[in-house]
Write a protein that holds these residues in place. Structure first.
Motif: not given
Length: 340
Positions: A135-146, A150-159
């Motif tokens: 599950d955890m690895r799948h989330v990391l694989d699909h951070l673009d979808q996450v 989420v409204p207002g979150l796109a482009g704000r993560l430091d991967r």
């Protein structure tokens, strides 16, 4: 009757009387932290996973402002409540970390009581030790979808700055991501499910070495028998309560310290004085499984974890040094830290 979750004290709380009104609870228990900001929470974020019996659902909590935000991937425990061990739980810590600059992603694993899958005909049941890590690895694989969900979150993560934090069975899940040994539930073969995208780990009251697991629990949770820490090389903070001992799981009173004492450095160990398996009440506000309710302990714990992750993910950040100094200077310290 269902078995208690790995590492759980599973004891009824002591009878309580209504206390007199006292001072308000603090936010950080005397540990220096930065200023809190408003938090936005969005759920469920839903990812389809081929072969998984249900979709992977999660909650995302994020600061309302800011960019280049570090990420905490949080793994819940295997507790007895219907909804606490899922995306719905762990508000006392998750809310704090999001208010202080982290995006916190909380997947609901297949062992969540609300899903009704603990008794499924699956070699990975009831704890779903392998599925949890996947599950955890799948989330990391699909951070673009996450991000997109989420409204207002796109482009704000430091991967480049991703941490994993987990409680109890969730600590086992995080340990595997950090290099801890585990086994395939189908045939017992060794598995390497470590993930170098996780730069720092925090294991809260996690299960200890498999060789010291009590026979009855080893039979019910066979995945825990393979637990070993010689390959857990990711920097990690291990958090234990000095009253967290249950002979149902292991005869050794220091069993929960194994992720620190039996792994290579760099590691730190935070021992909380008087704390049991709930560490003062991290799993939910006023949760029934908290046998040692102590909001000030939770306040200090969440601030210390925040400080550790700030320094682990941002080399040169003094948050951890300042936090441990403040802890040591307390007239009545809530715990003690050692490192290697």
């Amino acid at each position: 009757m269902s078995q208690p979750g790995p590492g759980s004290n599973h004891a009824p709380p002591a009878a309580r009387t209504s206390p007199e009104s006292g001072p308000p609870f603090s936010e950080a228990g005397g540990i220096p932290v930065d200023a809190a900001t408003p938090v936005t929470t969005f759920s469920p974020v839903v990812l389809e996973v081929p072969g998984r019996p249900v979709d992977l659902r999660m909650k995302v909590s994020a600061p309302a402002t800011g960019d280049n935000l570090p990420v905490i991937l949080f793994s819940h425990g295997h507790g007895p409540s219907n909804f606490v061990s899922s995306l719905h739980g762990y508000g006392p810590v998750v809310d704090f970390w999001a208010a202080h600059g982290f995006v916190v992603i909380q997947p609901t694993h297949l062992d969540a009581m609300m899903l009704g899958l603990r008794e499924a005909d699956d070699p990975d049941a009831p704890a779903y030790a392998r599925s949890r890590v996947e599950d955890m690895r799948h989330v990391l694989d699909h951070l673009d979808q996450v991000e997109a969900a989420v409204p207002g979150l796109a482009g704000r993560l430091d991967r480049s700055r991703i941490a994993a934090v987990g409680h109890s069975m969730g600590g086992h899940t995080v340990g595997v991501l950090a290099g801890q040994s585990t086994a395939d539930p189908a045939d017992g073969s060794d598995l390497d499910l470590s993930d170098d995208r996780v730069k720092a780990a925090v294991l809260l009251a996690a299960p200890g070495h498999g060789e010291d697991l009590a026979p009855a629990v080893a039979e019910h949770y066979p995945a825990l028998k393979a637990t070993a820490f010689h390959g857990m090389t990711t920097p990690a903070l291990v958090v234990v309560g000095d009253k967290d001992w249950n002979a149902h799981f292991s005869q050794r009173r220091d069993w929960h310290c194994d992720a620190y004492s039996r792994s290579p450095g760099p590691k730190s160990l935070l021992t909380l004085f008087g704390a049991e398996h709930g560490l003062g009440g991290i799993s939910s506000y006023d949760a029934k499984e908290t046998t040692d309710e102590n909001p000030e302990r939770v306040a200090a714990l969440r601030a210390l974890v925040w400080a550790y992750l700030r320094s682990a993910l941002y080399p040169g950040d003094r948050a951890w040094a300042d936090a441990t100094a403040a802890l040591a200077a307390m007239a009545t310290p809530v715990g003690a830290v050692e490192s290697k």
